[in-house]
Design a protein around this motif. Structure first.
Motif, mmCIF file in Angstrom:
data_model
loop_
_atom_site.group_PDB
_atom_site.id
_atom_site.type_symbol
_atom_site.label_atom_id
_atom_site.label_comp_id
_atom_site.label_asym_id
_atom_site.label_seq_id
_atom_site.Cartn_x
_atom_site.Cartn_y
_atom_site.Cartn_z
ATOM 1 N N GLY A 167 12.065 3.239 -0.145
ATOM 2 C CA GLY A 167 11.821 2.485 0.188
ATOM 3 C C GLY A 167 13.557 1.090 0.009
ATOM 4 O O GLY A 167 13.451 0.280 0.001
ATOM 5 N N ALA A 168 13.017 1.128 -2.314
ATOM 6 C CA ALA A 168 14.083 0.271 -2.540
ATOM 7 C C ALA A 168 15.386 0.216 -1.838
ATOM 8 O O ALA A 168 16.464 -0.444 -1.577
ATOM 9 C CB ALA A 168 14.345 0.263 -4.074
ATOM 10 N N PHE A 169 16.495 1.529 -1.677
ATOM 11 C CA PHE A 169 17.876 1.539 -1.156
ATOM 12 C C PHE A 169 18.097 1.271 0.095
ATOM 13 O O PHE A 169 18.905 1.202 0.606
ATOM 14 C CB PHE A 169 17.714 3.368 -1.366
ATOM 15 N N ARG A 170 17.099 0.775 0.867
ATOM 16 C CA ARG A 170 16.893 1.060 2.243
ATOM 17 C C ARG A 170 16.688 -0.433 1.607
ATOM 18 O O ARG A 170 17.330 -1.974 3.145
ATOM 19 C CB ARG A 170 15.376 1.592 2.809
ATOM 20 N N LYS A 193 0.986 -1.502 -0.198
ATOM 21 C CA LYS A 193 -0.005 0.127 0.071
ATOM 22 C C LYS A 193 0.608 0.842 0.227
ATOM 23 O O LYS A 193 1.231 1.514 0.851
ATOM 24 C CB LYS A 193 -1.210 -0.088 1.762
ATOM 25 N N ARG A 194 1.073 2.129 -1.056
ATOM 26 C CA ARG A 194 1.957 2.729 -1.432
ATOM 27 C C ARG A 194 1.231 4.260 -0.673
ATOM 28 O O ARG A 194 2.479 5.000 0.030
ATOM 29 C CB ARG A 194 1.778 3.552 -2.982
ATOM 30 N N LYS A 195 0.948 4.252 -0.519
ATOM 31 C CA LYS A 195 -0.120 5.777 0.486
ATOM 32 C C LYS A 195 0.141 5.058 2.228
ATOM 33 O O LYS A 195 0.140 6.796 2.978
ATOM 34 C CB LYS A 195 -1.418 6.506 0.370
ATOM 35 N N ASN A 196 0.505 3.952 2.284
ATOM 36 C CA ASN A 196 0.438 3.515 3.717
ATOM 37 C C ASN A 196 1.929 3.249 4.228
ATOM 38 O O ASN A 196 2.112 1.985 3.894
ATOM 39 C CB ASN A 196 -0.327 2.378 4.324
ATOM 40 N N LYS A 197 2.774 4.209 4.187
ATOM 41 C CA LYS A 197 4.415 3.695 4.494
ATOM 42 C C LYS A 197 4.946 2.463 5.800
ATOM 43 O O LYS A 197 5.307 1.727 5.730
ATOM 44 C CB LYS A 197 4.799 5.016 5.204
ATOM 45 N N LYS A 198 3.340 2.934 6.721
ATOM 46 C CA LYS A 198 4.267 2.056 7.474
ATOM 47 C C LYS A 198 3.815 0.261 7.184
ATOM 48 O O LYS A 198 4.881 -0.447 7.764
ATOM 49 C CB LYS A 198 2.722 1.958 9.053
ATOM 50 N N HIS A 199 2.926 0.409 6.617
ATOM 51 C CA HIS A 199 1.929 -1.071 5.783
ATOM 52 C C HIS A 199 2.984 -1.864 5.060
ATOM 53 O O HIS A 199 3.092 -2.947 4.854
ATOM 54 C CB HIS A 199 0.999 -1.264 5.093
ATOM 55 N N SER A 200 3.967 -0.740 4.120
ATOM 56 C CA SER A 200 4.201 -1.095 3.002
ATOM 57 C C SER A 200 6.179 -1.675 2.994
ATOM 58 O O SER A 200 6.328 -2.344 3.283
ATOM 59 C CB SER A 200 4.935 0.456 1.828
ATOM 60 N N SER A 229 6.658 -3.049 6.295
ATOM 61 C CA SER A 229 5.748 -3.980 7.675
ATOM 62 C C SER A 229 6.420 -5.246 6.179
ATOM 63 O O SER A 229 6.649 -5.863 6.814
ATOM 64 C CB SER A 229 4.787 -3.722 8.012
ATOM 65 N N THR A 230 5.763 -5.232 4.937
ATOM 66 C CA THR A 230 5.418 -5.987 4.370
ATOM 67 C C THR A 230 6.218 -6.400 3.298
ATOM 68 O O THR A 230 6.901 -7.343 3.024
ATOM 69 C CB THR A 230 4.143 -5.136 3.219
ATOM 70 N N ILE A 231 7.310 -5.526 3.576
ATOM 71 C CA ILE A 231 8.198 -5.831 2.711
ATOM 72 C C ILE A 231 9.505 -6.606 3.148
ATOM 73 O O ILE A 231 10.258 -7.613 2.905
ATOM 74 C CB ILE A 231 9.341 -4.142 2.007
ATOM 75 N N LYS A 232 9.508 -6.291 4.820
ATOM 76 C CA LYS A 232 10.005 -6.741 5.644
ATOM 77 C C LYS A 232 10.383 -8.272 6.391
ATOM 78 O O LYS A 232 11.059 -9.471 6.325
ATOM 79 C CB LYS A 232 10.201 -5.629 7.169
ATOM 80 N N LYS A 233 8.606 -8.261 5.604
ATOM 81 C CA LYS A 233 7.967 -9.881 5.931
ATOM 82 C C LYS A 233 9.118 -10.590 4.946
ATOM 83 O O LYS A 233 8.904 -11.935 5.145
ATOM 84 C CB LYS A 233 6.899 -10.276 5.766
ATOM 85 N N THR A 234 9.947 -10.337 3.402
ATOM 86 C CA THR A 234 9.611 -10.947 2.265
ATOM 87 C C THR A 234 11.213 -11.262 2.903
ATOM 88 O O THR A 234 11.712 -11.648 1.916
ATOM 89 C CB THR A 234 9.731 -10.118 1.529
ATOM 90 N N TYR A 235 12.033 -10.409 3.111
ATOM 91 C CA TYR A 235 13.664 -10.926 3.750
ATOM 92 C C TYR A 235 13.951 -12.375 3.531
ATOM 93 O O TYR A 235 14.761 -12.054 2.984
ATOM 94 C CB TYR A 235 14.051 -9.758 4.557
ATOM 95 N N SER A 236 13.640 -12.659 4.375
ATOM 96 C CA SER A 236 14.251 -14.320 4.787
ATOM 97 C C SER A 236 13.576 -14.570 3.526
ATOM 98 O O SER A 236 14.357 -15.653 3.390
ATOM 99 C CB SER A 236 13.613 -14.673 6.587
ATOM 100 N N ARG A 237 12.260 -14.396 2.511
ATOM 101 C CA ARG A 237 12.284 -15.517 1.417
ATOM 102 C C ARG A 237 13.342 -14.599 0.515
ATOM 103 O O ARG A 237 13.834 -15.818 0.233
ATOM 104 C CB ARG A 237 11.124 -15.605 1.443
#
Length: 245
Positions: free
Chosen positions: A174-177, A129-136, A138-146
């Protein structure tokens, strides 16, 4: 000032758009069958081979010549691919690249199109959700291990939306983080021609040529969160230079 579409170009669009939707429907059925039967092992093969089968015919029907200039030496190391986003044509152009082992970060709203939802969810694409920074975040960080476990590449448009002022819009962080968190290099992809053939929010396209240049990776191993803004600005400056050529 951009020239208007010709009658032939309107006809091309009238064929290409329904063709793309029908292709998505067929692909969603195919993927729904193959992924469960393969227990998910066919996912990367599907992503690499089904994507160009969706993108390239659309560009052909639109009368667009698509060329790829790949400047990379190492194509095995997991990376974060960035691409400039200013046109609807970015979707078939990105699909046409046939990149290996990719997962694309896309806007949440695409899930409202059933075919995108089925294909995206089954192949493990990342909806945010681009307009929801917190959700974005959280969602991206959940993919890290995969991502790290399976050595997957990430594809993301740092501008976020194709609707922005100028040829290159402001870059989100986001992409740079992600590059820092994952320890991945960044590989810039520059699409030359997309914005001239189909600008901003338009769904229609003119005939012409698109050149996709995949640049060598940018090392991020020395990047720090404290200097993140500087790195974002440095990479964006490269895109501004390419846009001026």
């Amino acid at each position: 000032m951009q020239r208007p579409l010709t009658f032939v170009e309107y006809l091309r669009n009238a064929v290409a758009i329904p063709f793309f939707l029908i292709s998505l429907f067929i692909a969603s059925i195919f993927i729904t069958i193959v992924i469960p039967l393969s227990f998910g092992k066919a996912t990367n093969w599907l992503v690499k081979h089904v994507a160009p089968a969706l993108g390239r015919p659309v560009l052909f029907l639109l009368g667009i010549k698509f060329r790829v200039n790949d400047l990379r030496d190492d194509k095995e190391q997991p990376v974060i691919f960035l691409f400039n986003h200013s046109s609807t044509l970015d979707i078939p152009a990105m699909l046409s690249l046939a990149l290996s082992k990719i997962r694309i970060v896309v806007k949440w709203e695409l899930q409202y199109i059933p075919f995108f939802f089925i294909i995206g969810r089954l192949t493990g694409q990342v909806f945010i959700k681009r307009k929801n920074k917190k959700h974005s975040i959280s969602t991206i960080k959940k993919t890290y291990s995969r991502l790290k476990k399976n050595k997957l590449n990430v594809v993301i448009a740092p501008e976020g939306s194709r609707k922005h002022k100028g040829k290159i819009g402001a870059f989100k962080k986001g992409a740079f983080r992600m590059a820092i968190d994952l320890g991945y290099p960044i590989v810039p992809i520059y699409f030359d021609g997309n914005s001239e053939l189909s600008y901003g929010g338009s769904l229609l396209s003119k005939s012409g040529e698109i050149v996709a240049t995949i640049h060598p990776p940018i090392d991020t191993s020395s990047w720090k969160l404290e200097t993140l803004d500087e790195h974002v600005a440095e990479v964006r400056q490269l895109y501004l230079q390419w846009a001026e050529k």
